[in-house]
Design a protein around this motif. Structure first.
Motif, PDB file in Angstrom:
ATOM      1  N   ALA A  26       0.819  -1.217   0.000  1.00 60.61           N
ATOM      2  CA  ALA A  26       0.000   0.000   0.000  1.00 60.61           C
ATOM      3  C   ALA A  26       0.848   1.261   0.000  1.00 60.61           C
ATOM      4  O   ALA A  26       0.329   2.352  -0.284  1.00 60.61           O
ATOM      5  N   ASP A  27       2.116   1.134   0.312  1.00 58.43           N
ATOM      6  CA  ASP A  27       3.046   2.260   0.217  1.00 58.43           C
ATOM      7  C   ASP A  27       3.281   2.524  -1.268  1.00 58.43           C
ATOM      8  O   ASP A  27       3.805   1.660  -1.980  1.00 58.43           O
ATOM      9  N   PRO A  28       2.931   3.702  -1.785  1.00 56.82           N
ATOM     10  CA  PRO A  28       2.953   3.920  -3.238  1.00 56.82           C
ATOM     11  C   PRO A  28       4.333   3.871  -3.890  1.00 56.82           C
ATOM     12  O   PRO A  28       4.409   3.789  -5.128  1.00 56.82           O
ATOM     13  N   VAL A  29       5.412   3.907  -3.111  1.00 56.25           N
ATOM     14  CA  VAL A  29       6.740   3.801  -3.735  1.00 56.25           C
ATOM     15  C   VAL A  29       7.152   2.346  -3.936  1.00 56.25           C
ATOM     16  O   VAL A  29       8.176   2.068  -4.570  1.00 56.25           O
ATOM     17  N   ASN A  30       6.375   1.412  -3.360  1.00 57.88           N
ATOM     18  CA  ASN A  30       6.671  -0.010  -3.500  1.00 57.88           C
ATOM     19  C   ASN A  30       5.812  -0.612  -4.606  1.00 57.88           C
ATOM     20  O   ASN A  30       4.804  -0.041  -5.014  1.00 57.88           O
ATOM     21  N   ARG A  31       6.186  -1.805  -5.028  1.00 53.37           N
ATOM     22  CA  ARG A  31       5.393  -2.515  -6.035  1.00 53.37           C
ATOM     23  C   ARG A  31       5.381  -3.992  -5.724  1.00 53.37           C
ATOM     24  O   ARG A  31       6.430  -4.581  -5.442  1.00 53.37           O
ATOM     25  N   SER A  32       4.197  -4.584  -5.779  1.00 52.62           N
ATOM     26  CA  SER A  32       4.029  -6.029  -5.664  1.00 52.62           C
ATOM     27  C   SER A  32       3.353  -6.535  -6.935  1.00 52.62           C
ATOM     28  O   SER A  32       2.539  -5.825  -7.526  1.00 52.62           O
ATOM     29  N   PRO A  33       3.645  -7.759  -7.337  1.00 51.56           N
ATOM     30  CA  PRO A  33       2.919  -8.316  -8.484  1.00 51.56           C
ATOM     31  C   PRO A  33       1.476  -8.607  -8.090  1.00 51.56           C
ATOM     32  O   PRO A  33       1.226  -9.319  -7.117  1.00 51.56           O
ATOM     33  N   LEU A  34       0.539  -8.020  -8.813  1.00 50.23           N
ATOM     34  CA  LEU A  34      -0.869  -8.268  -8.553  1.00 50.23           C
ATOM     35  C   LEU A  34      -1.290  -9.578  -9.214  1.00 50.23           C
ATOM     36  O   LEU A  34      -0.638 -10.072 -10.128  1.00 50.23           O
ATOM     37  N   THR A  35      -2.404 -10.129  -8.746  1.00 45.44           N
ATOM     38  CA  THR A  35      -2.833 -11.440  -9.234  1.00 45.44           C
ATOM     39  C   THR A  35      -2.977 -11.461 -10.751  1.00 45.44           C
ATOM     40  O   THR A  35      -2.540 -12.396 -11.419  1.00 45.44           O
ATOM     41  N   TRP A  36      -3.581 -10.423 -11.309  1.00 50.74           N
ATOM     42  CA  TRP A  36      -3.796 -10.428 -12.764  1.00 50.74           C
ATOM     43  C   TRP A  36      -2.479 -10.370 -13.521  1.00 50.74           C
ATOM     44  O   TRP A  36      -2.353 -10.972 -14.605  1.00 50.74           O
ATOM     45  N   GLU A  37      -1.467  -9.688 -12.971  1.00 52.96           N
ATOM     46  CA  GLU A  37      -0.161  -9.637 -13.629  1.00 52.96           C
ATOM     47  C   GLU A  37       0.539 -10.992 -13.586  1.00 52.96           C
ATOM     48  O   GLU A  37       1.253 -11.367 -14.519  1.00 52.96           O
ATOM     49  N   ILE A  38       0.348 -11.699 -12.482  1.00 52.11           N
ATOM     50  CA  ILE A  38       0.953 -13.025 -12.352  1.00 52.11           C
ATOM     51  C   ILE A  38       0.312 -13.989 -13.349  1.00 52.11           C
ATOM     52  O   ILE A  38       0.996 -14.797 -13.986  1.00 52.11           O
ATOM     53  N   MET A  39      -1.008 -13.875 -13.511  1.00 53.28           N
ATOM     54  CA  MET A  39      -1.713 -14.779 -14.412  1.00 53.28           C
ATOM     55  C   MET A  39      -1.398 -14.478 -15.873  1.00 53.28           C
ATOM     56  O   MET A  39      -1.284 -15.392 -16.700  1.00 53.28           O
ATOM     57  N   TYR A  40      -1.260 -13.184 -16.197  1.00 54.31           N
ATOM     58  CA  TYR A  40      -1.050 -12.770 -17.590  1.00 54.31           C
ATOM     59  C   TYR A  40       0.076 -11.725 -17.656  1.00 54.31           C
ATOM     60  O   TYR A  40      -0.172 -10.530 -17.859  1.00 54.31           O
ATOM     61  N   ARG A 135       7.881  -1.368 -17.979  1.00 54.65           N
ATOM     62  CA  ARG A 135       7.061  -0.227 -18.399  1.00 54.65           C
ATOM     63  C   ARG A 135       6.319   0.411 -17.225  1.00 54.65           C
ATOM     64  O   ARG A 135       5.509   1.314 -17.418  1.00 54.65           O
ATOM     65  N   ARG A 136       6.590  -0.106 -16.032  1.00 53.92           N
ATOM     66  CA  ARG A 136       5.970   0.488 -14.827  1.00 53.92           C
ATOM     67  C   ARG A 136       6.896   0.239 -13.650  1.00 53.92           C
ATOM     68  O   ARG A 136       6.916  -0.821 -13.075  1.00 53.92           O
ATOM     69  N   ARG A 137       7.640   1.249 -13.282  1.00 56.55           N
ATOM     70  CA  ARG A 137       8.710   1.094 -12.301  1.00 56.55           C
ATOM     71  C   ARG A 137       8.361   1.819 -10.994  1.00 56.55           C
ATOM     72  O   ARG A 137       7.733   2.868 -11.003  1.00 56.55           O
ATOM     73  N   ARG A 138       8.782   1.228  -9.865  1.00 55.99           N
ATOM     74  CA  ARG A 138       8.691   1.869  -8.560  1.00 55.99           C
ATOM     75  C   ARG A 138      10.039   1.718  -7.862  1.00 55.99           C
ATOM     76  O   ARG A 138      10.986   1.162  -8.422  1.00 55.99           O
ATOM     77  N   ASP A 139      10.142   2.179  -6.618  1.00 54.37           N
ATOM     78  CA  ASP A 139      11.432   2.154  -5.926  1.00 54.37           C
ATOM     79  C   ASP A 139      11.934   0.738  -5.685  1.00 54.37           C
ATOM     80  O   ASP A 139      13.127   0.468  -5.781  1.00 54.37           O
ATOM     81  N   ARG A 140      11.014  -0.155  -5.320  1.00 58.07           N
ATOM     82  CA  ARG A 140      11.444  -1.521  -4.978  1.00 58.07           C
ATOM     83  C   ARG A 140      10.254  -2.478  -5.097  1.00 58.07           C
ATOM     84  O   ARG A 140       9.104  -2.063  -5.019  1.00 58.07           O
ATOM     85  N   ARG A 255       2.949   8.909   2.445  1.00 61.79           N
ATOM     86  CA  ARG A 255       2.949   7.466   2.234  1.00 61.79           C
ATOM     87  C   ARG A 255       2.271   6.749   3.395  1.00 61.79           C
ATOM     88  O   ARG A 255       1.553   5.769   3.200  1.00 61.79           O
ATOM     89  N   GLU A 256       2.491   7.242   4.602  1.00 58.86           N
ATOM     90  CA  GLU A 256       1.806   6.667   5.758  1.00 58.86           C
ATOM     91  C   GLU A 256       0.292   6.789   5.596  1.00 58.86           C
ATOM     92  O   GLU A 256      -0.453   5.859   5.922  1.00 58.86           O
ATOM     93  N   ALA A 257      -0.169   7.922   5.072  1.00 58.93           N
ATOM     94  CA  ALA A 257      -1.606   8.113   4.871  1.00 58.93           C
ATOM     95  C   ALA A 257      -2.161   7.081   3.885  1.00 58.93           C
ATOM     96  O   ALA A 257      -3.270   6.571   4.063  1.00 58.93           O
ATOM     97  N   SER A 258      -1.379   6.751   2.863  1.00 58.30           N
ATOM     98  CA  SER A 258      -1.816   5.744   1.895  1.00 58.30           C
ATOM     99  C   SER A 258      -1.951   4.375   2.552  1.00 58.30           C
ATOM    100  O   SER A 258      -2.915   3.626   2.298  1.00 58.30           O
ATOM    101  N   VAL A 259      -0.993   4.039   3.412  1.00 59.29           N
ATOM    102  CA  VAL A 259      -1.038   2.753   4.112  1.00 59.29           C
ATOM    103  C   VAL A 259      -2.226   2.708   5.064  1.00 59.29           C
ATOM    104  O   VAL A 259      -2.947   1.706   5.138  1.00 59.29           O
TER     105      VAL A 259
END
Length: 307
Positions: A26-40, A135-140, A255-259
């Protein structure tokens, strides 16, 4: 494409790893693979259409068809095409994953998986992350599965600058919850279901012993941050902030507010969703044996008992 200093959330299943992973995500500078990205995963998602990609609906339809949206499963793990998902779903692309042994009684396959050097599996995971971020980059990247503890040496070799959050909880809460989890999985995808601990009592304890030995090696321990379940329940933001401080990662008020906004949504979702109910005796378990098998874990990490 470089995968730099990813955070891996590890630890026993049912120890709060999903919550902590989602909180990091939920921290907007981070990125996790979402389910739809993993599937396709291919072609890689574009920044401009990331929230409207047609594959989101495609993934939702597939998950509904396959049974992942059944209430019993959702009570255990919150599936959704737009949610961050575990690395073991990425591993399905290699046909080497703990998922299949969770869904079906496949002992020979299970032996194969746990006797396999997972270096190539992690190399493929790295390639998928490289593709997704092109094509979609974040900090980590922030990644997660309790299953990592079986292959930590291979993980560390492929991701040499990775840092780790290890979630801890009383095994007396974890083992019956995991046993019920596996029972529900098997009932969803199989008609061969005999409720038990499915060998998880000893298997998880052995993984923790290997992990503790790894953490005692010179220069390794400082790459780990310990998040205890009861502490996270009391004040999740404070536990997250201390983890960021340990890893020298800034944490702004925005970022804390986003979390916090994600936490409010998640709490409301849980309040409306199905409940996960189970009992120790349903799976032939007793506290005395759990305390004996996990004695080193309780002592090494000062894990509080929830009795």
């Amino acid at each position: 494409e470089k995968i730099e200093r990813p955070i891996f959330v590890i630890g026993l299943p049912r120890a709060g790893t999903t919550f902590f992973h989602n909180m990091l995500s939920a921290d907007p500078v981070n990125r996790s693979p979402l389910t739809w990205e993993i599937m396709y995963p291919s072609p890689p998602p574009e920044e401009e259409t990331y929230e409207t990609d047609a594959r989101i609906a495609q993934a939702s339809e597939a998950m509904e068809f396959e049974g992942f949206m059944a209430p019993d499963l959702l009570a255990i793990h919150p599936f959704d095409a737009l949610r961050p998902e575990e690395c073991n779903f990425l591993w399905e692309l290699s046909f080497l994953t703990v998922n299949y042994a969770a869904w079906w009684d496949v002992p020979n396959y299970n032996k194969l998986v746990y006797s396999t050097d997972f270096t190539s599996v992690y190399e493929e995971e790295r390639e998928i992350l490289q593709l997704l971020q092109s094509r979609r980059r974040r900090d980590r990247w922030v990644l997660k599965t309790p299953a990592h503890i079986a292959w930590m040496d291979e993980l560390a070799a492929v991701f040499p600058d990775a840092i780790f959050v290890q979630c801890h909880r009383d095994p007396a809460k974890i083992i019956p919850s995991l046993s019920n989890n596996l029972t529900v999985w098997r009932k969803t995808f199989s008609d061969n279901v005999k409720p038990s601990d499915f060998g998880m009592m000893e298997h998880q304890a052995e993984g923790l012993r290997k992990l503790a030995a790894m953490r005692n090696r010179p220069g390794v321990g400082e790459r780990f941050y310990d998040a205890h379940y009861l502490d996270v329940q009391r004040d999740p933001i404070e536990v997250l902030r201390k983890g960021y401080e340990k890893f020298d990662i800034d944490f702004t008020t925005q970022r804390e507010a986003s979390v916090r906004a994600w936490m409010d949504e998640d709490r409301a979702s849980h309040a409306k969703g199905p409940k996960h109910a189970y009992a120790l005796q349903d799976f032939g378990l007793d506290l005395e044996k759990i305390d004996r098998v996990y004695a080193d874990y309780y002592a090494d990490f000062k894990v509080a008992k929830e009795r």
